[in-house]
Design a protein around this motif. Structure first.
Motif, mmCIF file in Angstrom:
data_model
loop_
_atom_site.group_PDB
_atom_site.id
_atom_site.type_symbol
_atom_site.label_atom_id
_atom_site.label_comp_id
_atom_site.label_asym_id
_atom_site.label_seq_id
_atom_site.Cartn_x
_atom_site.Cartn_y
_atom_site.Cartn_z
ATOM 1 N N ASP A 140 0.754 -1.206 0.097
ATOM 2 C CA ASP A 140 -0.023 0.005 0.074
ATOM 3 C C ASP A 140 1.014 0.993 -0.055
ATOM 4 N N ARG A 141 2.124 1.245 0.718
ATOM 5 C CA ARG A 141 2.870 2.374 1.056
ATOM 6 C C ARG A 141 3.506 2.719 -0.348
ATOM 7 N N ALA A 143 2.902 1.668 -3.329
ATOM 8 C CA ALA A 143 2.035 1.930 -4.657
ATOM 9 C C ALA A 143 1.503 3.308 -4.405
ATOM 10 N N THR A 144 1.246 3.882 -2.910
ATOM 11 C CA THR A 144 0.678 5.349 -2.870
ATOM 12 C C THR A 144 1.904 6.171 -3.277
ATOM 13 N N SER A 148 0.269 5.188 -7.724
ATOM 14 C CA SER A 148 -0.640 4.012 -8.549
ATOM 15 C C SER A 148 -1.291 3.199 -7.359
ATOM 16 N N LYS A 149 -2.172 2.439 -8.198
ATOM 17 C CA LYS A 149 -2.861 1.452 -7.144
ATOM 18 C C LYS A 149 -2.529 -0.002 -7.533
ATOM 19 N N SER A 197 -5.658 3.298 0.023
ATOM 20 C CA SER A 197 -5.295 4.195 -1.003
ATOM 21 C C SER A 197 -4.398 3.603 -2.213
ATOM 22 N N GLY A 198 -3.526 2.754 -1.689
ATOM 23 C CA GLY A 198 -2.616 2.331 -2.841
ATOM 24 C C GLY A 198 -3.256 0.886 -3.348
#
Ligand SMILES: *Cc1c(COP(=O)(O)O)cnc(C)c1O
Length: 452
Positions: A140-141, A143-144, A148-149, A197-198
């Motif tokens: 998550d971290r 990608a954030t 991006s996701k 969020s990611g």
């Protein structure tokens, strides 16, 4: 030895695979040699695809590259339209070097390192099968940070473990892999993923075992996963888009193994899904076979060297390979079949045990196999070595790993060359202080004189 795929005994009494005479292959490429029946691999892939097409379900068939990964193999996976499952930067690198589209690759594993995750995000890997909470927050971290996701599935352990002829339902789901159901971890992980969020949660994954010969385990696991999907829909408003039910479909190593046809496994998966998702939208169904794609397609060719008879006990024949090219008998007590490739039409005359050449008493490839009277120089073919042989091969005793050839329509293509002696030293480094001192001629004479 059971003859899989295009294997047959030709007019000379030689084992032939993919239209290639294996006696000629031994002359051309040397032994040990991994021989792969390319048509058989493609045929197995098509059996999965065709069986799923018949179900009318949306699906993807992925190949678990850990079973056998090389550039040429990855090309075939792409040509046949499968997804690719990788579990390390090495498998990912191999796929990328083969030109495999990154968005059709997904990343598995219970301890993907930071650099592996970064590499996978950088090259645009299609999806991650997230295994645990540490990875969930790390991904998550990462990608954030990139803005991006990352698309993910959550690996789950539904407490169903399938083995060859039976399955066990384990209460406490004691596995290093995945999120468990009982303690509610998997639901918690889904909640977390949905609020990250990611991350973009697509669905769930499970893999219940390997070399499975029945369908009960798949049905049970799918039932549990469907319940989870229902719960996620009702309480989180999350609709599952992908359900990956893993691999593990059995193959026939010897006549005690009775695998189901691929279509039967797929029919059972379809039944399980239709029952489990009754009244709900059915997600896209993924499978990820490894062994059942490549296992039967591989045959290893050895040359028989020495022989030893222990009177009244057994006769050993030794071949020029062993646990370094096939660790499975030593690791799993795996049973293999064999034949003499140069005398395939002759009747059996004796029972022997096949030893490897490595310095371990446990380096036995086959206990008790019936063959014609074995002679020094005969060629021994061991069948069903396509999966978890080359991929597990090692250099124990500094023995070189064999070459791999793809055989098809009478043509043998070298896809991995045999390691050279120099290859064995390619990573060795000699610190300056250990380097051999140059001894000058006069010094040597001086030593000789004093000794003399
Ligand atoms: C090993 C593995 C597979 C492939 O298993 P086979 O027995 O070779 O079909 C698929 N999925 C996961 C997660 C695996 O670990």
């Amino acid at each position: 030895m059971y003859l899989h795929g295009t294997s047959r005994i030709n007019e000379q009494g030689h084992l032939e695979i993919g239209g290639c005479d294996t006696v000629k292959l031994a002359e051309q490429f040397g032994t040990p040699l991994y021989m792969v029946d390319e048509a058989h691999i493609r045929n197995r892939m098509r059996q999965f695809v065709t069986a799923f097409q018949k179900t009318g379900l949306a699906f993807q068939v992925a190949y678990a590259s850990k079973a056998f990964s090389t550039l040429a193999m990855n090309r075939i996976v792409e040509e046949e339209g499968l997804l690719l499952d990788v579990v390390s930067d090495g498998e990912l690198y191999t796929a990328l070097q083969a030109g495999f589209p990154p968005d059709r690759i997904y990343f598995h594993g219970n301890n993907k390192t930071l650099s592996e995750l970064e590499m996978a995000l950088e090259v645009g890997v299609g999806l991650f099968v997230v295994d645990n909470f540490t990875e969930l927050s790390l991904l998550d971290r990462l990608a954030t940070t990139r803005g991006s996701k990352a698309r993910i599935l959550l690996r789950t352990t539904p407490g169903v473990e399938a083995h060859t002829h039976d399955y066990i339902q384990t209460g406490q789901e004691d596995s290093k892999f995945g999120f468990d159901y009982l303690s509610g971890q998997v639901f918690q992980a889904a909640q977390l993923a949905l609020s990250s969020s990611g991350l973009e949660l697509l669905g769930f994954h499970c893999h219940i075992g390997s070399q499975i010969f029945e369908t009960e385990g798949f049905s049970l696991a799918i039932g549990k996963m469907a319940d989870l999907c229902k719960e996620c829909q009702n309480s989180l408003g999350f609709q599952t888009k992908v359900l990956n039910v893993g691999g593990g479909f059995g193959i026939r190593y010897n006549d005690r193994d009775q695998p189901l046809p691929v279509a039967k496994y797929v029919e059972a998966i379809e039944r399980g899904v239709r029952i489990g998702f009754h009244g709900m939208d059915i997600p896209e169904i993924w499978v990820e076979p490894g062994r059942s794609i490549v296992g039967e397609a591989g045959t290893t060719l050895y040359t028989v060297g020495t022989m030893k008879e222990v009177p009244g006990v057994r006769k050993y024949i030794s071949v020029d390979g062993g646990m370094n090219d096939n660790p499975r008998p030593a690791l799993y007590q795996a049973n293999y079949e064999a034949m003499l490739a140069n005398r395939g039409a002759e009747p059996v005359a004796e029972t022997v045990s096949v030893a490897g050449k490595l310095c371990e008493s446990g380096d036995m490839l086959i206990w008790d196999v019936s063959l014609p009277q074995v002679k020094n120089g005969d060629l021994l073919a061991v069948s069903c070595t396509g999966a978890y042989n080359y991929s597990m091969a090692n250099n124990y005793n500094r023995v070189r790993r064999p070459a791999v050839v793809f055989l098809r329509e009478g043509v043998a293509d070298l896809i991995v060359r045999r390691e050279s002696l120099a290859d064995l030293l390619q990573n060795d480094q000699l610190p300056e202080r250990l380097k051999r001192k140059e001894v000058s001629v006069t010094d040597k004479d001086a030593v000789l004189e004093t000794e003399g």
